[in-house]
Design a protein around this motif. Structure first.
Motif, PDB file in Angstrom:
ATOM      1  N   ASN A 144      17.845  -6.676 -16.211  1.00  0.00           N
ATOM      2  CA  ASN A 144      18.369  -6.753 -17.576  1.00  0.00           C
ATOM      3  C   ASN A 144      17.402  -6.268 -18.647  1.00  0.00           C
ATOM      4  O   ASN A 144      17.828  -5.634 -19.618  1.00  0.00           O
ATOM      5  N   PRO A 145      16.103  -6.545 -18.540  1.00  0.00           N
ATOM      6  CA  PRO A 145      15.200  -6.034 -19.577  1.00  0.00           C
ATOM      7  C   PRO A 145      15.235  -4.514 -19.713  1.00  0.00           C
ATOM      8  O   PRO A 145      14.896  -3.985 -20.782  1.00  0.00           O
ATOM      9  N   GLY A 174      13.023  -0.331 -12.597  1.00  0.00           N
ATOM     10  CA  GLY A 174      12.939   0.164 -13.962  1.00  0.00           C
ATOM     11  C   GLY A 174      13.089   1.675 -14.069  1.00  0.00           C
ATOM     12  O   GLY A 174      13.918   2.175 -14.848  1.00  0.00           O
ATOM     13  N   PRO A 175      12.325   2.455 -13.292  1.00  0.00           N
ATOM     14  CA  PRO A 175      12.464   3.910 -13.380  1.00  0.00           C
ATOM     15  C   PRO A 175      13.854   4.408 -13.002  1.00  0.00           C
ATOM     16  O   PRO A 175      14.362   5.371 -13.605  1.00  0.00           O
ATOM     17  N   VAL A 176      14.483   3.798 -12.012  1.00  0.00           N
ATOM     18  CA  VAL A 176      15.831   4.218 -11.610  1.00  0.00           C
ATOM     19  C   VAL A 176      16.814   3.989 -12.750  1.00  0.00           C
ATOM     20  O   VAL A 176      17.642   4.853 -13.081  1.00  0.00           O
ATOM     21  N   ILE A 177      16.719   2.821 -13.374  1.00  0.00           N
ATOM     22  CA  ILE A 177      17.631   2.486 -14.471  1.00  0.00           C
ATOM     23  C   ILE A 177      17.439   3.424 -15.648  1.00  0.00           C
ATOM     24  O   ILE A 177      18.409   3.914 -16.245  1.00  0.00           O
ATOM     25  N   ARG A 178      16.183   3.717 -15.977  1.00  0.00           N
ATOM     26  CA  ARG A 178      15.918   4.622 -17.093  1.00  0.00           C
ATOM     27  C   ARG A 178      16.366   6.040 -16.774  1.00  0.00           C
ATOM     28  O   ARG A 178      17.025   6.700 -17.604  1.00  0.00           O
ATOM     29  N   ASP A 179      16.041   6.520 -15.557  1.00  0.00           N
ATOM     30  CA  ASP A 179      16.368   7.904 -15.210  1.00  0.00           C
ATOM     31  C   ASP A 179      17.874   8.143 -15.172  1.00  0.00           C
ATOM     32  O   ASP A 179      18.349   9.229 -15.526  1.00  0.00           O
ATOM     33  N   LYS A 190      12.867 -13.758 -24.147  1.00  0.00           N
ATOM     34  CA  LYS A 190      11.783 -13.033 -23.521  1.00  0.00           C
ATOM     35  C   LYS A 190      11.751 -13.398 -22.047  1.00  0.00           C
ATOM     36  O   LYS A 190      11.824 -14.583 -21.713  1.00  0.00           O
ATOM     37  N   PRO A 191      11.672 -12.408 -21.136  1.00  0.00           N
ATOM     38  CA  PRO A 191      11.582 -12.754 -19.712  1.00  0.00           C
ATOM     39  C   PRO A 191      10.450 -13.736 -19.422  1.00  0.00           C
ATOM     40  O   PRO A 191      10.562 -14.572 -18.526  1.00  0.00           O
TER      41      PRO A 191
END
Length: 329
Positions: free
Chosen positions: A105-106, A318-323, A115-116
């Motif tokens: 989610n973040p 994180g990188p997968v979600i951003r990409d 905040k996590p």
């Protein structure tokens, strides 16, 4: 231990009633935690995380001689329930029982209302490796032949999921990214509708739980591999995707984890007692049997190990979600 991040299935249905158990106080364990305890579950009643929380809560109630209540706060892609837990008193009587979405989610939700770091990892209790299923019409009987087909066919290939930002969605995107292909993502409102369309041939593939193996036996689906780094007792006949011989997938693992967190600032002695009691409950024969029936693989991690695991998960997804510009429903 961190590489064991996957082992997945449907937890046996338990009563949806929120009140789990209330027993007479136990002289052996004392009046801990000193009153009713709430397990906040940021998912709807009847799902895997909810059922696992109810099984855990029932046995904690019996151990403590105190009522334990499951409070389902579904909505917002787990944000509503997680926010409620993050804002709860740090007295050990409110716990968050959550899963995959806590680490993703973040990256998917702008302006999170919490905040996590407002929630401290207490104990990871189980993982659930996803299985890669395809429709029988797909000309592949194992992961290498599927990868070859995806790289050479030139045809669109669709993956179903239980929704945007869900673990089946992000897992499929990671799979495709690692082998250098594009997929068509088809989100559904839950695993069930997606599985139905996979069986019907409207979509071609899906990462799902052990429960769907019954359709393989019936000839309605093919199972190509399990998304763990090593063989899993959940599906001993399935080769791990990471060991399929495809170099790009040598570290591939996806699925869900299930863990307990507490509001930041919960006193360390209380956290230690909570962890000790959760560990004791997980080691009981009836809880082990319930987890085994669910098709979920028990994996108890200490607070430090769980914190390290969550960090690794964030770094992986994180990188997968951003990409892929993935946003939650």
């Amino acid at each position: 231990m961190l590489g064991a991040a996957a082992a997945w299935a449907a937890f046996s249905a338990l009563s949806p009633s929120p009140a789990l158990a209330q027993t007479a106080p136990s002289a052996q364990h004392g009046p801990f935690p000193g009153g009713p305890t709430t397990l906040i579950v940021p998912y709807a009643a009847g799902g895997l995380t909810d059922n696992l929380a109810r099984a855990l809560g029932q046995r904690l109630a019996e151990r403590w001689g105190q009522p334990v209540v499951v409070d389902n706060r579904a909505g917002g892609g787990t944000v509503i329930g997680t926010t409620a837990a993050a804002r709860a008193p740090a007295d050990g009587r409110t716990l968050l029982v959550t899963s995959f979405g806590f680490t993703t989610n973040p990256f998917m939700v702008a302006n999170l209302p919490y905040k996590p770091s407002a929630l401290e990892p207490l104990a990871m209790i189980a993982v659930a490796p996803a299985i890669l299923f395809v429709h029988p019409s797909v000309p592949a009987d194992d992961v290498p032949s599927l990868v070859k087909y995806l790289k050479t066919s030139g045809k669109p290939f669709s993956f179903a999921s239980s929704g945007n930002g869900s673990s089946p969605h992000i897992g499929a995107e990671l799979f495709a990214s690692l082998i250098g292909v594009n997929i068509v993502h088809v989100p559904y409102r839950g695993n069930g509708p997606g599985l139905n369309d996979l069986i019907g041939g409207q979509v071609q593939a899906m990462f799902d739980s052990k429960a769907a193996l019954s359709f393989v036996k019936a000839g309605k689906l093919k199972a190509l591999g399990i998304s763990a780094l090593k063989p899993s007792a959940l599906a001993p006949d399935l080769k791990p995707i990471a060991q399929s011989g495809v170099p790009e997938l040598a570290n591939f693992a996806t699925g869900s984890w299930f863990g307990v967190l507490v509001p930041e600032g919960t006193p360390k002695p209380i956290q230690s007692r909570l962890y000790s009691d959760i560990r004791a409950v997980l080691d009981t024969p009836d809880m082990r049997e319930a987890i085994d029936r669910a098709g979920v693989e028990p994996l108890l991690l200490s607070q430090a190990e769980f914190a390290a695991y969550l960090k690794v998960e964030a770094e992986r997804w994180g990188p997968v979600i951003r990409d892929k510009h993935i946003k939650a429903d």
